[in-house]
Design a protein around this motif. Sequence first.
Motif, PDB file in Angstrom:
ATOM      1  N   LEU A 319      64.610  34.372  76.988  1.00  0.00           N
ATOM      2  CA  LEU A 319      64.048  33.411  76.046  1.00  0.00           C
ATOM      3  C   LEU A 319      64.912  33.292  74.790  1.00  0.00           C
ATOM      4  CD1 LEU A 319      60.223  34.195  76.303  1.00  0.00           C
ATOM      5  CD2 LEU A 319      61.428  32.182  77.173  1.00  0.00           C
ATOM      6  N   PHE A 320      65.469  34.422  74.351  1.00  0.00           N
ATOM      7  CA  PHE A 320      66.341  34.380  73.175  1.00  0.00           C
ATOM      8  C   PHE A 320      67.585  33.553  73.461  1.00  0.00           C
ATOM      9  CE2 PHE A 320      69.826  35.993  70.564  1.00  0.00           C
ATOM     10  CZ  PHE A 320      69.277  35.878  69.289  1.00  0.00           C
ATOM     11  N   ILE A 321      68.167  33.747  74.643  1.00  0.00           N
ATOM     12  CA  ILE A 321      69.355  32.969  75.003  1.00  0.00           C
ATOM     13  C   ILE A 321      69.005  31.488  75.099  1.00  0.00           C
ATOM     14  CG2 ILE A 321      71.057  32.558  76.815  1.00  0.00           C
ATOM     15  CD1 ILE A 321      70.939  35.559  77.437  1.00  0.00           C
ATOM     16  N   LYS A 322      67.834  31.187  75.665  1.00  0.00           N
ATOM     17  CA  LYS A 322      67.401  29.785  75.757  1.00  0.00           C
ATOM     18  C   LYS A 322      67.214  29.176  74.365  1.00  0.00           C
ATOM     19  CE  LYS A 322      64.402  28.536  78.859  1.00  0.00           C
ATOM     20  NZ  LYS A 322      63.198  28.472  79.715  1.00  0.00           N
ATOM     21  N   SER A 323      66.748  30.004  73.437  1.00  0.00           N
ATOM     22  CA  SER A 323      66.530  29.491  72.082  1.00  0.00           C
ATOM     23  C   SER A 323      67.831  29.129  71.383  1.00  0.00           C
ATOM     24  CB  SER A 323      65.770  30.526  71.240  1.00  0.00           C
ATOM     25  OG  SER A 323      66.591  31.643  70.920  1.00  0.00           O
ATOM     26  N   ARG A 324      68.938  29.685  71.862  1.00  0.00           N
ATOM     27  CA  ARG A 324      70.245  29.372  71.276  1.00  0.00           C
ATOM     28  C   ARG A 324      70.886  28.135  71.903  1.00  0.00           C
ATOM     29  NH1 ARG A 324      72.161  33.918  68.500  1.00  0.00           N
ATOM     30  NH2 ARG A 324      73.713  32.428  67.707  1.00  0.00           N
ATOM     31  N   CYS A 325      70.247  27.616  72.935  1.00  0.00           N
ATOM     32  CA  CYS A 325      70.772  26.423  73.607  1.00  0.00           C
ATOM     33  C   CYS A 325      70.144  25.159  73.013  1.00  0.00           C
ATOM     34  CB  CYS A 325      70.476  26.480  75.111  1.00  0.00           C
ATOM     35  SG  CYS A 325      71.197  27.900  75.970  1.00  0.00           S
ATOM     36  N   LYS A 326      70.895  24.089  72.986  1.00  0.00           N
ATOM     37  CA  LYS A 326      70.381  22.820  72.503  1.00  0.00           C
ATOM     38  C   LYS A 326      69.415  22.234  73.528  1.00  0.00           C
ATOM     39  CE  LYS A 326      74.537  21.703  69.826  1.00  0.00           C
ATOM     40  NZ  LYS A 326      75.641  20.717  69.628  1.00  0.00           N
ATOM     41  N   PRO A 327      68.406  21.478  73.069  1.00  0.00           N
ATOM     42  CA  PRO A 327      67.472  20.850  74.012  1.00  0.00           C
ATOM     43  C   PRO A 327      68.218  19.979  75.024  1.00  0.00           C
ATOM     44  CG  PRO A 327      66.665  20.674  71.760  1.00  0.00           C
ATOM     45  CD  PRO A 327      68.064  21.209  71.667  1.00  0.00           C
ATOM     46  N   ASN A 328      67.831  20.127  76.294  1.00  0.00           N
ATOM     47  CA  ASN A 328      68.411  19.345  77.397  1.00  0.00           C
ATOM     48  C   ASN A 328      69.898  19.605  77.605  1.00  0.00           C
ATOM     49  OD1 ASN A 328      65.925  18.004  77.954  1.00  0.00           O
ATOM     50  ND2 ASN A 328      66.334  16.584  76.243  1.00  0.00           N
ATOM     51  N   SER A 329      70.414  20.703  77.028  1.00  0.00           N
ATOM     52  CA  SER A 329      71.816  21.047  77.258  1.00  0.00           C
ATOM     53  C   SER A 329      71.984  21.565  78.687  1.00  0.00           C
ATOM     54  CB  SER A 329      72.276  22.110  76.263  1.00  0.00           C
ATOM     55  OG  SER A 329      71.558  23.323  76.479  1.00  0.00           O
ATOM     56  N   LYS A 330      73.217  21.524  79.179  1.00  0.00           N
ATOM     57  CA  LYS A 330      73.462  21.971  80.552  1.00  0.00           C
ATOM     58  C   LYS A 330      73.184  23.470  80.695  1.00  0.00           C
ATOM     59  CE  LYS A 330      78.459  22.747  79.929  1.00  0.00           C
ATOM     60  NZ  LYS A 330      79.808  22.418  80.452  1.00  0.00           N
ATOM     61  N   GLU A 331      73.398  24.236  79.611  1.00  0.00           N
ATOM     62  CA  GLU A 331      73.102  25.673  79.660  1.00  0.00           C
ATOM     63  C   GLU A 331      71.606  25.917  79.834  1.00  0.00           C
ATOM     64  OE1 GLU A 331      76.837  25.229  77.218  1.00  0.00           O
ATOM     65  OE2 GLU A 331      74.841  24.314  77.209  1.00  0.00           O
ATOM     66  N   LEU A 332      70.803  25.174  79.075  1.00  0.00           N
ATOM     67  CA  LEU A 332      69.352  25.343  79.161  1.00  0.00           C
ATOM     68  C   LEU A 332      68.839  24.922  80.533  1.00  0.00           C
ATOM     69  CD1 LEU A 332      66.790  26.123  77.617  1.00  0.00           C
ATOM     70  CD2 LEU A 332      66.613  23.741  76.858  1.00  0.00           C
ATOM     71  N   LEU A 333      69.331  23.795  81.037  1.00  0.00           N
ATOM     72  CA  LEU A 333      68.915  23.320  82.350  1.00  0.00           C
ATOM     73  C   LEU A 333      69.337  24.292  83.446  1.00  0.00           C
ATOM     74  CD1 LEU A 333      69.751  19.513  81.978  1.00  0.00           C
ATOM     75  CD2 LEU A 333      67.496  20.607  81.860  1.00  0.00           C
TER      76      LEU A 333
END
Length: 443
Positions: A319-333
């Motif tokens: 969740l912490f790593i996801k919080s560092r990703c931009k919304p709808n970024s390829k990393e988050l997806l």
Amino acid sequence: MAKTNKLPKIFVLDTNVILHDYNCIHNFQDNDVVIPIVVLEEIDNFKKGNEQINYNARAFIRIIDELLGDKLFNGGISLGKGLGNLRIALDQPFPDEMKLFNKDLPDHRILTVAYHEAKQNPERYVALVSKDVSLRVKAKSLGIAAEDYLNDKVQDMKSLDLKAGATTVDVADDSLLNQFYADRKIAAKLLNITPEANQFFVLKYGNSSALARYEKNTDTLTRVEKQRCYNIEPRNSEQTFAFDALLNPNVQLVSLTGMAGTGKTLLAVAAALQQEANFDQILLARPVIPLQNQEIGFLPGEIKDKIGPYMLPLFDNILFIKSRCKPNSKELLKIDELLRTEKMNISPLAYIRGRSLSNTFFIIDEAQNLTPHEIKTIITRAGENTKIVLTGDIFQIDSPYLDQRSNGITYMTDKMHGQELFAHVNLVKGERSPLAELAGNIL
């Protein structure tokens, strides 16, 4: 009669020793081993289950069965060439010295056997072997020698570098450091050091410094630079070294130690995500150590509900790593896809048993709560293109029968130290918060 070193010693084993190492009876050289009957009764109670102690109980019973074959104990059987004899001791009457002890406790029945062995063999050294400190203290209070099981206990912990995350080398002059910056490597002999494979260094001259890792096959120190994984950047030199080890394809086994808040698990998860295309699966696991010795069966709900609380720290890092990703970024997806397809799977360690570990990035969190045998079982399952990362804080051990020198991650790091497939980093600086670091250092 005075005891003589020429006579074989007698070791009376506690149940926890066998559950810790099912092959322990073969590790007492030419001395005799005595197993109280109550120990067999306790071992029998541990046969059912999927935890490591259950496997150890079953393995020990098989060893005893193979030793016996169609023989009878009749006072003892040989453990093999160069080894002593094995005896099963029946319950003995409680001596007057133990009249205040509870006769129904298995520990006290074991203690009684050790007491009678010592009385009946005054010319020989007799010792109770137990991983239970309280039982050893009770034995000594009765004048009975008592020892911890030391076969897999690390004596010298220098390989863990507990006080520093790397070795600092003072460079003789700035030309060497400039050469290192220009060539990105330098021969180890120029620095007058004899390093181990994948050992990390901080090279210093005055106010200038550089980070390096020793490559054994070329006998050189190569430069280590900061790397970014899924928007996670190292905040200190130890974390930089950790990423270097985690991202190095030639290093198949990594141990990360350090107190809470130093970033061990976060770095491992971020590095696994960064390399997910290179592996078929990412497995994150940790041993389930129930509080107050309660099994997870006492918790309400289905099995996922029962184990969920124990896996929360792993989810928190994701969740912490996801919080560092931009919304709808390829990393988050990508993270969501890995979780949805279960290419990234979080599970109790016991549930990993039997699974294939080929083409796998395997992170074992809280590895300080594993025994050396459990660590060996995990690592020996590694197939082609598998990387295993163990993280742990050896100063926060939940198992009552393990300590800083006998836990799995300490033992493994000590044995693997200097191997080209292995790298170890001890993270020193806490990065969670100033309060967390302060508490970890002084409380």
